[in-house]
Design an enzyme around this catalytic site. Sequence first.
Site, PDB file in Angstrom:
ATOM      1  N   MET A  29      90.601  16.661   5.218  1.00 34.34           N
ATOM      2  CA  MET A  29      91.808  17.480   5.081  1.00 34.34           C
ATOM      3  C   MET A  29      91.581  18.870   5.670  1.00 34.34           C
ATOM      4  SD  MET A  29      93.663  16.303   1.596  1.00 34.34           S
ATOM      5  CE  MET A  29      92.711  17.309   0.486  1.00 34.34           C
ATOM      6  N   GLY A  30      90.523  19.017   6.492  1.00 32.54           N
ATOM      7  CA  GLY A  30      90.263  20.306   7.121  1.00 32.54           C
ATOM      8  C   GLY A  30      89.607  21.283   6.164  1.00 32.54           C
ATOM      9  N   ALA A  31      89.666  22.593   6.535  1.00 28.30           N
ATOM     10  CA  ALA A  31      88.897  23.622   5.821  1.00 28.30           C
ATOM     11  C   ALA A  31      87.444  23.145   5.742  1.00 28.30           C
ATOM     12  CB  ALA A  31      89.475  23.916   4.435  1.00 28.30           C
TER      13      ALA A  31
ATOM     14  N   GLN B 233      98.991  12.570  -1.619  1.00 24.33           N
ATOM     15  CA  GLN B 233      97.932  12.515  -2.626  1.00 24.33           C
ATOM     16  C   GLN B 233      97.939  13.741  -3.545  1.00 24.33           C
ATOM     17  OE1 GLN B 233      94.795  12.383   0.508  1.00 24.33           O
ATOM     18  NE2 GLN B 233      93.636  13.693  -0.879  1.00 24.33           N
TER      19      GLN B 233
ATOM     20  N   GLY C 177      79.517  20.082   4.059  1.00 25.37           N
ATOM     21  CA  GLY C 177      79.658  18.711   3.537  1.00 25.37           C
ATOM     22  C   GLY C 177      80.342  17.818   4.561  1.00 25.37           C
ATOM     23  N   HIS C 178      81.460  18.312   5.103  1.00 30.74           N
ATOM     24  CA  HIS C 178      82.145  17.561   6.166  1.00 30.74           C
ATOM     25  C   HIS C 178      81.211  17.399   7.376  1.00 30.74           C
ATOM     26  CE1 HIS C 178      85.691  19.632   4.135  1.00 30.74           C
ATOM     27  NE2 HIS C 178      86.036  18.372   4.045  1.00 30.74           N
TER      28      HIS C 178
ATOM     29  N   LYS D  17      80.609  13.064  -2.935  1.00 30.78           N
ATOM     30  CA  LYS D  17      81.247  14.123  -3.726  1.00 30.78           C
ATOM     31  C   LYS D  17      82.517  13.604  -4.406  1.00 30.78           C
ATOM     32  CE  LYS D  17      82.973  18.361  -4.537  1.00 30.78           C
ATOM     33  NZ  LYS D  17      84.391  18.035  -4.618  1.00 30.78           N
TER      34      LYS D  17
ATOM     35  N   SER E 267      86.280  22.425  -0.196  1.00 37.05           N
ATOM     36  CA  SER E 267      87.234  23.326   0.453  1.00 37.05           C
ATOM     37  C   SER E 267      87.882  24.233  -0.574  1.00 37.05           C
ATOM     38  CB  SER E 267      88.316  22.513   1.171  1.00 37.05           C
ATOM     39  OG  SER E 267      87.719  21.644   2.107  1.00 37.05           O
TER      40      SER E 267
HETATM   41  P1  AMP Z   1      88.330  16.405   2.031  1.00 37.84           P
HETATM   42  O1  AMP Z   1      88.545  17.229   3.257  1.00 37.84           O
HETATM   43  O2  AMP Z   1      88.079  17.187   0.795  1.00 37.84           O
HETATM   44  O3  AMP Z   1      89.377  15.322   1.871  1.00 37.84           O
HETATM   45  O4  AMP Z   1      86.976  15.626   2.289  1.00 37.84           O
HETATM   46  C1  AMP Z   1      86.802  14.821   3.423  1.00 37.84           C
HETATM   47  C2  AMP Z   1      85.539  14.026   3.262  1.00 37.84           C
HETATM   48  O5  AMP Z   1      84.432  14.911   3.119  1.00 37.84           O
HETATM   49  C3  AMP Z   1      85.567  13.144   2.002  1.00 37.84           C
HETATM   50  O6  AMP Z   1      84.987  11.890   2.301  1.00 37.84           O
HETATM   51  C4  AMP Z   1      84.734  13.938   1.037  1.00 37.84           C
HETATM   52  O7  AMP Z   1      84.104  13.144   0.061  1.00 37.84           O
HETATM   53  C5  AMP Z   1      83.708  14.569   1.970  1.00 37.84           C
HETATM   54  N1  AMP Z   1      83.104  15.733   1.335  1.00 37.84           N
HETATM   55  C6  AMP Z   1      83.755  16.788   0.777  1.00 37.84           C
HETATM   56  N2  AMP Z   1      82.862  17.647   0.223  1.00 37.84           N
HETATM   57  C7  AMP Z   1      81.637  17.122   0.435  1.00 37.84           C
HETATM   58  C8  AMP Z   1      80.306  17.515   0.098  1.00 37.84           C
HETATM   59  N3  AMP Z   1      80.051  18.644  -0.576  1.00 37.84           N
HETATM   60  N4  AMP Z   1      79.282  16.722   0.477  1.00 37.84           N
HETATM   61  C9  AMP Z   1      79.509  15.573   1.161  1.00 37.84           C
HETATM   62  N5  AMP Z   1      80.745  15.137   1.503  1.00 37.84           N
HETATM   63  C10 AMP Z   1      81.790  15.901   1.147  1.00 37.84           C
END
Ligand code: AMP
Length: 299
Positions: A40-42, A71, A46-47, A159, A196
Amino acid sequence: MSDVLSSSARPAVVTTISELRAAVAAARRRGATVGLVPTMGALHAGHASLIQAAHQECDFTVVSIFVNPTQFGPQEDFTRYPRTFDADRALVAEVGADLIFVPAVEAMYPAGFSTYVEPPAVAATLEGQSRPGHFRGVATVVLKLLNQVRPDIAYFGRKDFQQCAVVRRMVRDLDLDVRIVICPTVREADGLALSSRNRYLSADARRQALVLSRSLRLAAELVDAGERDANTILVRMREVIATAPEVRLEYVALVDPDTLAEVSEVSRPTAALLAARVGGTRLIDNELLGSWFEAVSTP
Ligand code: AMP
């Protein structure tokens, strides 16, 4: 020459499903394997770890950036969710993916859109209870992205533990031809899981939020030291969390990592999952306890 075909402009950025399909098809014609990292960016480290894993394993890596409205609940942070495209693009370029797909809401959900995925049973508890409709939106957008990109491998972060369980079950149940890779949680040096939403935290809230990862570490240590009673572990975790007055625990649970059913005894690898509000920010985190059980029981 369009952005998609220019090799000098990596990562190329596309906004429509037809441009995305053309770029992936061109890569396929070259014999490339395709990886997808939905986000979802930002973007943060981790990403980046997911993108790096994809880039290492696949010839052509697509990073999708889409703040998925379906969502988010009506009272949630969809409109104020951070949108930082220029920085995201720079991070993706640095890690080395090939294509960024950044569709508009209308491209993903055009007028008349009305088909949703009924998420699997593992979506019913925990996040599913706290955020009604959340996993319906997640499953729907992930299925759409998988259909749009048709990757060989898609990468998700541990995560979001329950999200991983939902996606893996959906892939099995709907016979999707994709491998799901789950990458470990990336944390700050002090233990805070990267998110994020961490940028919403004040300095004080951020400091108080550390009780979450600390309680998970304590749970892991207790199991490593021989504690098996789930209730005892949960009481000790709640004690740690209660030391931070700004942290309001929504749930903490010890569950079977596959079914997410609560366990009363930790006699095999078990996931500790929690969600809490810190100031106005909702955070989730988790830890796998006793992962060594598997090694011990393997002959
Ligand atoms: P999001 O942008 O929050 O939807 O996350 C996109 C992907 O990055 C999802 O598969 C998350 O589980 C993963 N993600 C987010 N934060 C972390 C993190 N701290 N460590 C590893 N993967 C992460």
